[in-house]
Design an enzyme around this catalytic site. Structure first.
Site, mmCIF file in Angstrom:
data_model
loop_
_atom_site.group_PDB
_atom_site.id
_atom_site.type_symbol
_atom_site.label_atom_id
_atom_site.label_comp_id
_atom_site.label_asym_id
_atom_site.label_seq_id
_atom_site.Cartn_x
_atom_site.Cartn_y
_atom_site.Cartn_z
ATOM 1 N N ALA A 1 35.214 64.678 44.051
ATOM 2 C CA ALA A 1 34.657 64.898 42.525
ATOM 3 C C ALA A 1 32.509 63.668 43.160
ATOM 4 O O ALA A 1 33.266 62.332 42.549
ATOM 5 C CB ALA A 1 35.271 63.979 41.077
ATOM 6 N N GLU B 1 27.768 58.539 45.099
ATOM 7 C CA GLU B 1 26.758 58.607 46.443
ATOM 8 C C GLU B 1 27.395 57.285 47.232
ATOM 9 O O GLU B 1 27.397 57.204 48.365
ATOM 10 C CB GLU B 1 25.576 57.520 45.369
ATOM 11 C CG GLU B 1 24.062 58.011 45.111
ATOM 12 C CD GLU B 1 23.831 58.512 46.431
ATOM 13 O OE1 GLU B 1 23.343 58.107 47.591
ATOM 14 O OE2 GLU B 1 22.950 60.272 46.125
ATOM 15 N N HIS C 1 30.705 57.671 48.570
ATOM 16 C CA HIS C 1 31.130 59.196 49.660
ATOM 17 C C HIS C 1 29.990 59.636 49.962
ATOM 18 O O HIS C 1 30.223 59.245 51.648
ATOM 19 C CB HIS C 1 31.812 60.651 48.585
ATOM 20 C CG HIS C 1 32.863 59.634 47.695
ATOM 21 N ND1 HIS C 1 32.802 60.384 46.416
ATOM 22 C CD2 HIS C 1 33.793 59.883 48.211
ATOM 23 C CE1 HIS C 1 33.781 59.553 45.208
ATOM 24 N NE2 HIS C 1 34.605 59.733 46.907
ATOM 25 N N GLY D 1 35.507 53.362 52.459
ATOM 26 C CA GLY D 1 34.687 52.452 51.879
ATOM 27 C C GLY D 1 35.710 51.082 52.045
ATOM 28 O O GLY D 1 36.639 51.054 51.308
ATOM 29 N N GLN D 2 34.730 49.902 51.291
ATOM 30 C CA GLN D 2 35.126 48.845 51.508
ATOM 31 C C GLN D 2 36.082 48.587 49.774
ATOM 32 O O GLN D 2 36.759 47.541 49.373
ATOM 33 C CB GLN D 2 33.891 47.947 52.111
ATOM 34 C CG GLN D 2 33.956 46.085 51.311
ATOM 35 C CD GLN D 2 35.488 45.672 52.155
ATOM 36 O OE1 GLN D 2 35.483 46.292 53.317
ATOM 37 N NE2 GLN D 2 35.966 45.098 51.491
ATOM 38 N N SER E 1 33.264 54.876 41.219
ATOM 39 C CA SER E 1 34.506 55.626 41.114
ATOM 40 C C SER E 1 34.380 57.060 41.173
ATOM 41 O O SER E 1 33.471 57.301 39.359
ATOM 42 C CB SER E 1 35.367 54.756 40.986
ATOM 43 O OG SER E 1 35.783 55.520 40.546
ATOM 44 N N ARG F 1 36.454 58.279 38.817
ATOM 45 C CA ARG F 1 36.825 57.678 37.965
ATOM 46 C C ARG F 1 36.711 57.109 36.943
ATOM 47 O O ARG F 1 36.935 57.239 35.787
ATOM 48 C CB ARG F 1 38.562 56.833 37.904
ATOM 49 C CG ARG F 1 39.626 57.603 38.993
ATOM 50 C CD ARG F 1 40.857 56.448 39.013
ATOM 51 N NE ARG F 1 42.146 56.920 39.481
ATOM 52 C CZ ARG F 1 42.586 56.886 40.553
ATOM 53 N NH1 ARG F 1 41.693 56.511 41.445
ATOM 54 N NH2 ARG F 1 43.602 57.988 40.915
HETATM 55 P P1 AMP Z 1 37.775 58.892 47.120
HETATM 56 O O1 AMP Z 1 37.712 60.192 46.693
HETATM 57 O O2 AMP Z 1 38.249 57.653 46.061
HETATM 58 O O3 AMP Z 1 39.707 58.966 47.774
HETATM 59 O O4 AMP Z 1 37.312 58.487 47.949
HETATM 60 C C1 AMP Z 1 37.221 58.784 49.355
HETATM 61 C C2 AMP Z 1 36.313 57.206 50.017
HETATM 62 O O5 AMP Z 1 34.575 56.921 49.710
HETATM 63 C C3 AMP Z 1 36.936 56.324 50.000
HETATM 64 O O6 AMP Z 1 37.091 55.299 51.412
HETATM 65 C C4 AMP Z 1 37.004 55.293 49.454
HETATM 66 O O7 AMP Z 1 36.482 53.731 49.847
HETATM 67 C C5 AMP Z 1 35.322 55.364 49.678
HETATM 68 N N1 AMP Z 1 34.314 54.954 48.253
HETATM 69 C C6 AMP Z 1 34.811 55.051 47.057
HETATM 70 N N2 AMP Z 1 33.425 55.093 46.173
HETATM 71 C C7 AMP Z 1 32.790 53.978 47.069
HETATM 72 C C8 AMP Z 1 32.104 53.268 46.650
HETATM 73 N N3 AMP Z 1 31.887 52.899 44.713
HETATM 74 N N4 AMP Z 1 31.546 52.751 47.605
HETATM 75 C C9 AMP Z 1 31.471 53.114 48.697
HETATM 76 N N5 AMP Z 1 32.212 53.925 49.020
HETATM 77 C C10 AMP Z 1 33.390 54.288 48.267
#
Ligand code: AMP
Length: 280
Positions: free
Chosen positions: A32, A35, A37, A147-148, A185, A187
């Site tokens: 999902a 930007e 990611h 991501g931070q 996010s 979500r």
């Molecule tokens: P997820 O798909 O939520 O597991 O996120 C995958 C990676 O993308 C993780 O390292 C997250 O920290 C990073 N990530 C998610 N949202 C953001 C964001 N808004 N800015 C930077 N990195 C993100």
């Protein structure tokens, strides 16, 4: 972009690419894609000879009453976006490939894994650490981009990498936000228009804490009260945590200073959101 659905195929593709192109990056995701990611994929592309990404909605990191089954999935779109960023290999295994019947081994990052989101979501970071360890073993990346946005996750994974001697450099990338400053996010897709307005309180709370800090306030207690007040005064928002912690250990600090992690988590309707800033 090559797509691997099995561990054997992924390992082979990664080994071949790494020997052909040098430094291999891994960008783990749950799909999902937005930007945020893509910013990780872009940075990986700029810094490494080869880029692998993964899309796996990891059942192990969701609690029994969490949103695993309704977590947004957009595989075709995600593939197109990763390909457009120049990703070489995508690992997209099914749950049975990652956790075949009989698999029982988990990685528990004690202490730190039970702080912040780990306290609110028992077992969450064990699920995260287990899947990331497996992704590291399968992919054998030189660098992994995170991501931070998920600051606690980063701290937990850095600890795991140290403790288990993974030969991978963990790279933290800045939070990507929408124009209204809401952190991107997957979500956010759950939010109604009014939820979204309420959700802006998370960033406002962090800004209020930062403003107090740059005005000379050092007491974490006061900063946390400030952030909590901003969240409490927004209708439709329920505070999960507001914290000022050491960014490496996630332990609360008494006095905030440059480098202190200011972090919030809150429920907006049925959706749990997180955000943070590192104090300047
Ligand atoms: P997820 O798909 O939520 O597991 O996120 C995958 C990676 O993308 C993780 O390292 C997250 O920290 C990073 N990530 C998610 N949202 C953001 C964001 N808004 N800015 C930077 N990195 C993100």
């Amino acid at each position: 972009m090559k797509i691997a659905e099995t561990v054997v195929e992924m390992r082979r593709l990664c080994r071949d690419l790494r020997s052909a192109k040098g430094l291999l990056a891994l960008v783990p995701t749950m799909g999902a894609l937005h930007e945020g990611h893509l910013s990780l994929a872009r940075r990986a592309r700029a810094e490494c000879g080869a880029v692998a990404a993964s899309i796996f909605v990891n059942p192990l990191q969701f609690g029994p009453n969490e949103d695993f089954s309704k977590y947004p999935r957009a595989f075709a779109d995600d593939c197109a976006r990763l390909e457009a960023e120049g990703v070489d290999i995508l690992f997209a295994p099914g749950a049975a490939e990652m956790y075949p019947e009989g698999a029982v081994t988990k990685i528990s990052v004690d202490g730190i894994g039970d702080r912040l989101d780990g306290a609110s979501r028992p077992g969450h970071f064990t699920g995260v650490a287990t899947v990331v360890a497996k992704l590291f073993h399968v992919t054998e990346p030189d660098r992994a981009y995170f991501g931070q946005k998920d600051a606690a996750q980063l701290a937990v994974l850095r600890q795991m990498v140290r403790d288990l001697n993974f030969g991978v450099e963990v790279v933290a990338c800045p939070i990507v936000r929408d124009a209204d400053r809401l952190a991107l996010s997957s979500r956010n897709k759950y939010l109604s228009a009014s939820d979204r307005q309420h959700a802006l309180a998370l960033h406002r709370a962090l800004q209020a804490m930062e403003a107090r800090l740059s005005g000379g306030e050092r007491s974490s207690k006061t900063l946390v009260e400030e952030g909590t007040e901003v969240l409490r005064s927004e209708a439709g928002v329920r505070v999960d945590y507001v914290a000022a912690v050491d960014a490496q250990t996630l332990l609360p600090v008494e006095r905030a200073e440059a480098g202190t992690l200011l972090a919030v988590a809150a429920w907006v309707g049925q959706t749990r959101l997180i955000d943070n800033v590192v104090a300047a």
